[in-house]
Design a protein around this motif. Sequence first.
Motif, PDB file in Angstrom:
ATOM      1  N   GLU A  18       0.831  -1.209   0.000  1.00  9.09           N
ATOM      2  CA  GLU A  18       0.000   0.000   0.000  1.00  9.09           C
ATOM      3  C   GLU A  18       0.864   1.257   0.000  1.00  9.09           C
ATOM      4  OE1 GLU A  18      -3.982  -1.699   2.285  1.00  9.09           O
ATOM      5  OE2 GLU A  18      -2.524  -0.505   3.404  1.00  9.09           O
ATOM      6  N   ARG A  19       1.934   1.241   0.749  1.00 12.87           N
ATOM      7  CA  ARG A  19       2.818   2.408   0.793  1.00 12.87           C
ATOM      8  C   ARG A  19       3.481   2.638  -0.567  1.00 12.87           C
ATOM      9  NH1 ARG A  19       5.295   1.215   6.804  1.00 12.87           N
ATOM     10  NH2 ARG A  19       3.719   2.392   7.959  1.00 12.87           N
ATOM     11  N   TYR A  20       3.869   1.569  -1.223  1.00 15.03           N
ATOM     12  CA  TYR A  20       4.482   1.698  -2.541  1.00 15.03           C
ATOM     13  C   TYR A  20       3.488   2.298  -3.537  1.00 15.03           C
ATOM     14  CZ  TYR A  20       6.748   0.410  -6.941  1.00 15.03           C
ATOM     15  OH  TYR A  20       7.308   0.447  -8.194  1.00 15.03           O
ATOM     16  N   ILE A  21       2.264   1.790  -3.530  1.00 13.98           N
ATOM     17  CA  ILE A  21       1.240   2.280  -4.457  1.00 13.98           C
ATOM     18  C   ILE A  21       0.928   3.748  -4.188  1.00 13.98           C
ATOM     19  CG2 ILE A  21      -1.181   2.038  -5.130  1.00 13.98           C
ATOM     20  CD1 ILE A  21      -0.813  -0.998  -4.485  1.00 13.98           C
ATOM     21  N   ALA A  22       0.777   4.098  -2.899  1.00 16.41           N
ATOM     22  CA  ALA A  22       0.468   5.484  -2.553  1.00 16.41           C
ATOM     23  C   ALA A  22       1.584   6.422  -2.993  1.00 16.41           C
ATOM     24  CB  ALA A  22       0.234   5.603  -1.050  1.00 16.41           C
ATOM     25  N   ALA A  23       2.832   5.963  -2.863  1.00 11.35           N
ATOM     26  CA  ALA A  23       3.958   6.809  -3.234  1.00 11.35           C
ATOM     27  C   ALA A  23       4.116   6.929  -4.746  1.00 11.35           C
ATOM     28  CB  ALA A  23       5.244   6.260  -2.610  1.00 11.35           C
ATOM     29  N   MET A  24       4.013   5.810  -5.467  1.00 12.99           N
ATOM     30  CA  MET A  24       4.296   5.796  -6.896  1.00 12.99           C
ATOM     31  C   MET A  24       3.126   6.306  -7.731  1.00 12.99           C
ATOM     32  SD  MET A  24       7.372   4.903  -6.822  1.00 12.99           S
ATOM     33  CE  MET A  24       7.665   4.758  -8.583  1.00 12.99           C
ATOM     34  N   GLY A  79       0.124   7.873  -6.318  1.00 15.53           N
ATOM     35  CA  GLY A  79      -0.462   9.090  -5.771  1.00 15.53           C
ATOM     36  C   GLY A  79       0.413  10.313  -5.866  1.00 15.53           C
ATOM     37  N   GLN A  80       1.740  10.118  -5.761  1.00 11.88           N
ATOM     38  CA  GLN A  80       2.657  11.258  -5.787  1.00 11.88           C
ATOM     39  C   GLN A  80       2.235  12.325  -4.775  1.00 11.88           C
ATOM     40  OE1 GLN A  80       5.521  11.398  -7.763  1.00 11.88           O
ATOM     41  NE2 GLN A  80       5.026   9.278  -8.273  1.00 11.88           N
ATOM     42  N   GLY A  81       1.938  11.869  -3.563  1.00  9.75           N
ATOM     43  CA  GLY A  81       1.535  12.793  -2.510  1.00  9.75           C
ATOM     44  C   GLY A  81       0.042  12.916  -2.324  1.00  9.75           C
ATOM     45  N   LYS A  82      -0.735  12.342  -3.247  1.00  5.40           N
ATOM     46  CA  LYS A  82      -2.192  12.351  -3.119  1.00  5.40           C
ATOM     47  C   LYS A  82      -2.678  10.964  -2.697  1.00  5.40           C
ATOM     48  CE  LYS A  82      -2.873  15.607  -6.960  1.00  5.40           C
ATOM     49  NZ  LYS A  82      -3.535  15.774  -8.278  1.00  5.40           N
ATOM     50  N   PRO A  83      -3.867  10.876  -2.107  1.00  4.08           N
ATOM     51  CA  PRO A  83      -4.455   9.562  -1.828  1.00  4.08           C
ATOM     52  C   PRO A  83      -4.779   8.835  -3.130  1.00  4.08           C
ATOM     53  CG  PRO A  83      -5.503  11.284  -0.521  1.00  4.08           C
ATOM     54  CD  PRO A  83      -4.662  11.976  -1.551  1.00  4.08           C
ATOM     55  N   VAL A  84      -4.836   7.517  -3.069  1.00  5.28           N
ATOM     56  CA  VAL A  84      -5.098   6.682  -4.241  1.00  5.28           C
ATOM     57  C   VAL A  84      -6.256   5.730  -3.948  1.00  5.28           C
ATOM     58  CG1 VAL A  84      -4.161   4.967  -5.842  1.00  5.28           C
ATOM     59  CG2 VAL A  84      -2.667   6.751  -4.906  1.00  5.28           C
ATOM     60  N   PHE A 119      -3.733   6.447   1.802  1.00  8.64           N
ATOM     61  CA  PHE A 119      -3.030   7.704   2.022  1.00  8.64           C
ATOM     62  C   PHE A 119      -1.526   7.431   2.135  1.00  8.64           C
ATOM     63  CE2 PHE A 119      -7.139   9.278   2.654  1.00  8.64           C
ATOM     64  CZ  PHE A 119      -7.131  10.642   2.917  1.00  8.64           C
ATOM     65  N   PRO A 120      -0.681   8.363   1.698  1.00  6.78           N
ATOM     66  CA  PRO A 120       0.757   8.178   1.875  1.00  6.78           C
ATOM     67  C   PRO A 120       1.110   7.927   3.340  1.00  6.78           C
ATOM     68  CG  PRO A 120       0.318  10.046   0.434  1.00  6.78           C
ATOM     69  CD  PRO A 120      -1.011   9.621   0.995  1.00  6.78           C
ATOM     70  N   GLU A 121       1.942   6.938   3.583  1.00  6.37           N
ATOM     71  CA  GLU A 121       2.427   6.558   4.911  1.00  6.37           C
ATOM     72  C   GLU A 121       1.348   5.913   5.785  1.00  6.37           C
ATOM     73  OE1 GLU A 121       5.564   6.509   5.621  1.00  6.37           O
ATOM     74  OE2 GLU A 121       6.026   7.426   3.694  1.00  6.37           O
ATOM     75  N   ARG A 164      -7.334   7.644  12.031  1.00  5.75           N
ATOM     76  CA  ARG A 164      -6.255   7.557  11.042  1.00  5.75           C
ATOM     77  C   ARG A 164      -6.212   8.806  10.163  1.00  5.75           C
ATOM     78  NH1 ARG A 164      -5.921   1.430   8.470  1.00  5.75           N
ATOM     79  NH2 ARG A 164      -5.442   0.331  10.417  1.00  5.75           N
ATOM     80  N   LEU A 165      -7.382   9.326   9.834  1.00  2.00           N
ATOM     81  CA  LEU A 165      -7.426  10.553   9.043  1.00  2.00           C
ATOM     82  C   LEU A 165      -6.784  11.700   9.807  1.00  2.00           C
ATOM     83  CD1 LEU A 165      -8.340  12.118   6.552  1.00  2.00           C
ATOM     84  CD2 LEU A 165     -10.590  12.399   7.627  1.00  2.00           C
ATOM     85  N   LEU A 166      -7.081  11.801  11.110  1.00  2.00           N
ATOM     86  CA  LEU A 166      -6.460  12.844  11.926  1.00  2.00           C
ATOM     87  C   LEU A 166      -4.952  12.647  12.027  1.00  2.00           C
ATOM     88  CD1 LEU A 166      -8.959  13.438  14.880  1.00  2.00           C
ATOM     89  CD2 LEU A 166      -8.719  14.700  12.725  1.00  2.00           C
ATOM     90  N   CYS A 167      -4.511  11.390  12.074  1.00  2.00           N
ATOM     91  CA  CYS A 167      -3.075  11.103  12.075  1.00  2.00           C
ATOM     92  C   CYS A 167      -2.405  11.744  10.865  1.00  2.00           C
ATOM     93  CB  CYS A 167      -2.836   9.591  12.030  1.00  2.00           C
ATOM     94  SG  CYS A 167      -2.509   8.844  13.623  1.00  2.00           S
ATOM     95  N   TYR A 168      -3.031  11.565   9.715  1.00  2.00           N
ATOM     96  CA  TYR A 168      -2.446  12.096   8.481  1.00  2.00           C
ATOM     97  C   TYR A 168      -2.467  13.621   8.480  1.00  2.00           C
ATOM     98  CZ  TYR A 168      -1.359  12.687   3.565  1.00  2.00           C
ATOM     99  OH  TYR A 168      -0.755  13.056   2.390  1.00  2.00           O
ATOM    100  N   LEU A 169      -3.579  14.205   8.905  1.00  2.00           N
ATOM    101  CA  LEU A 169      -3.714  15.661   8.871  1.00  2.00           C
ATOM    102  C   LEU A 169      -2.764  16.360   9.839  1.00  2.00           C
ATOM    103  CD1 LEU A 169      -7.600  16.055   8.629  1.00  2.00           C
ATOM    104  CD2 LEU A 169      -5.919  16.285   6.792  1.00  2.00           C
TER     105      LEU A 169
END
Length: 386
Positions: free
Chosen positions: A232-238, A240-245, A283-285, A360-365
Amino acid sequence: MGQLMLRLPLHALLARLRSESEFLLAQYFHDRSFLRVQSPVITSSDCEGAGEVFSLGTRASVSENHGEGALEEASFFRKPKYLTVSSQLHLEAYLQEHPKVWTFSPTFRAERSDTPRHVSEFWMLEVEMRAQNLQEIMDLVEDMIKSLVQGLQQSSFMDELVTLKRSREHSQTEELLDGELIPTRWARLKEGFWPRITYAQALRMLQDSASLGKSKFVHAPSWESGLQVEHERYIAAMVGQGKPVFVTDYPRAIKPFYMLPSATEENEGAAIPRTAACFDLLFPEVCEVVGGSLREHRLKELQASMQTPESGLERMSSSARMEGDLSSMPTNGSGNMDWYLDLRRFGSVPHGGFGVGFDRLLCYLTGLGNIKDVVPWPRFQGRCEC
């Protein structure tokens, strides 16, 4: 010392951020004619079919006779009951009269995962709505989160988080909050269209990366095993490029019984559909924050799905199978599902929904790396002091 942690500036800010987020989300759904409803915390079913439920009982009233006390404990509701793992099944009951409903409530998972992403008690925002396709549900999720971020920015919370990070007085939080990371994340969330790929496309990407030696995964990506956190982290990074996927159309065998089969090329001409009309929002990370699907609204197809070994539900008795009657679905940790089948027996409509892991959403924000830092009273395996 959780009761004293709430006095720290970081946790005081998180409490206000949580309150404001709840208000903005409630306002968002109210403005779009969604009906807010209350779902039960005590339930007879395991919505996900994974068996990670907390069983409910009473304290033995006869302390000198453990046998008699245990009997009363088991018979309070006559049958085993559990703390809810999701409000989804109960939300579906409203849809015949109310086309769009939502709820925000605590959720409980007896999951023995001691990771920065897991706690045993957390809050879920869940939505059910009449829908013909998965796209309109994903559109709502994306618009909802973008609207939340916009509202929080207007309330100056991002500036407060960044200021707290840079404050010398609170040096203990410097490793928790990244002052540059937060504005970047919030800006990316509001930018453009969030990418959407299928599970099959994601799997090919992972396998190609591994075969070419570009990535080394601890868990080899395969159709049957699902996406692990590293995938999931690989997909989000590659992607999404910083966006959710959004990743859609997962294998049915690894998803809950209530999901509608998807109309994809993997299912064309297949006697048994291979994929479900579902999505996870990565989400990334942080990885998965939102999960949703179209629901199986047809009675016979739902009954057939409940009988598969992958459903997590106990199969009906031999006599019931011969009669083709699932009205007395046995419990086996998932509860009597007859009431859920009634929602189809007496008429249903095409519909779907989603659940948002609010913490988890708050974690990201906030840029915090551990969900236990966001939850005011974190409960997890071995910890529930107050």
